[in-house]
Design an enzyme around this catalytic site. Sequence first.
Site, mmCIF file in Angstrom:
data_model
loop_
_atom_site.group_PDB
_atom_site.id
_atom_site.type_symbol
_atom_site.label_atom_id
_atom_site.label_comp_id
_atom_site.label_asym_id
_atom_site.label_seq_id
_atom_site.Cartn_x
_atom_site.Cartn_y
_atom_site.Cartn_z
ATOM 1 N N SER A 67 1.047 -0.973 -0.133
ATOM 2 C CA SER A 67 -0.033 -0.122 0.041
ATOM 3 C C SER A 67 0.974 1.092 -0.019
ATOM 4 O O SER A 67 1.402 1.609 1.123
ATOM 5 C CB SER A 67 -1.053 -0.048 1.333
ATOM 6 O OG SER A 67 -1.690 1.239 1.291
ATOM 7 N N TYR A 68 1.298 1.680 -1.395
ATOM 8 C CA TYR A 68 2.509 2.588 -1.218
ATOM 9 C C TYR A 68 2.370 3.765 -0.465
ATOM 10 O O TYR A 68 3.407 4.190 0.144
ATOM 11 C CB TYR A 68 2.375 3.204 -2.684
ATOM 12 C CG TYR A 68 3.010 2.194 -3.731
ATOM 13 C CD1 TYR A 68 3.798 1.156 -3.508
ATOM 14 C CD2 TYR A 68 2.596 2.303 -4.951
ATOM 15 C CE1 TYR A 68 4.084 0.201 -4.308
ATOM 16 C CE2 TYR A 68 2.985 1.185 -6.148
ATOM 17 C CZ TYR A 68 3.782 0.309 -5.574
ATOM 18 O OH TYR A 68 4.181 -0.694 -6.429
ATOM 19 N N GLU A 75 14.891 9.720 4.541
ATOM 20 C CA GLU A 75 15.180 10.920 5.220
ATOM 21 C C GLU A 75 14.008 11.106 6.393
ATOM 22 O O GLU A 75 14.588 11.316 7.497
ATOM 23 C CB GLU A 75 14.933 12.182 4.310
ATOM 24 C CG GLU A 75 16.077 12.124 3.216
ATOM 25 C CD GLU A 75 15.564 11.288 1.902
ATOM 26 O OE1 GLU A 75 16.124 11.679 0.669
ATOM 27 O OE2 GLU A 75 14.614 10.526 1.816
ATOM 28 N N CYS A 112 12.844 14.081 -1.735
ATOM 29 C CA CYS A 112 11.613 14.416 -2.356
ATOM 30 C C CYS A 112 11.021 15.303 -1.510
ATOM 31 O O CYS A 112 11.224 15.875 -0.790
ATOM 32 C CB CYS A 112 10.578 13.013 -2.424
ATOM 33 S SG CYS A 112 10.067 12.627 -0.730
ATOM 34 N N CYS A 115 9.856 14.772 1.935
ATOM 35 C CA CYS A 115 10.801 14.827 2.829
ATOM 36 C C CYS A 115 11.403 16.200 3.001
ATOM 37 O O CYS A 115 11.856 16.760 4.047
ATOM 38 C CB CYS A 115 11.938 14.076 2.453
ATOM 39 S SG CYS A 115 11.798 12.180 2.686
#
Length: 160
Positions: A67-68, A75, A112, A115
Amino acid sequence: MKEIKIETVLQVYDTVDELPRDVQDLMLKAVESRRNAYAPYSKFNVGAALLLDNGVIVSGSNQENASYPSGLCAERTAIYYAGANYPETALLKMAISATSQNKPTLSPIPPCGACRQAIAEYEVKQNKPIEIYFMGETGKVAMSKSLENLLPFIFDKSAL
């Protein structure tokens, strides 16, 4: 109408060997942590290491989930661990190393957006910049003296 110009200033080192000794050690911890990543879906392993002002180094790796949205980046794993276990301790430096199981990662890979927002929260909380060093598997290492270089117009508590 008014035009606003935003500039980002980064230092780029050709190799890890050019970094200050303490940052070389921090980056090695990030690389070690990267090896503990659980990334069966993206095949993209990331490790992060944080130097705290009490001399402690904490690290984290990305942990994925089928479940992404339930996974967590390296980080944030490291920064939330530091916040939970050393709540009154300032974060001085962060090192990040990323590699792909699908292709070489030879250029610096920054954190990203999610983060960056998490790092911004801690930078604002401590009222002190966090140096951020990031690289791929090998090669050049980029350094930002503050998260503000990577995320201008941060969203923080002043907007609430």
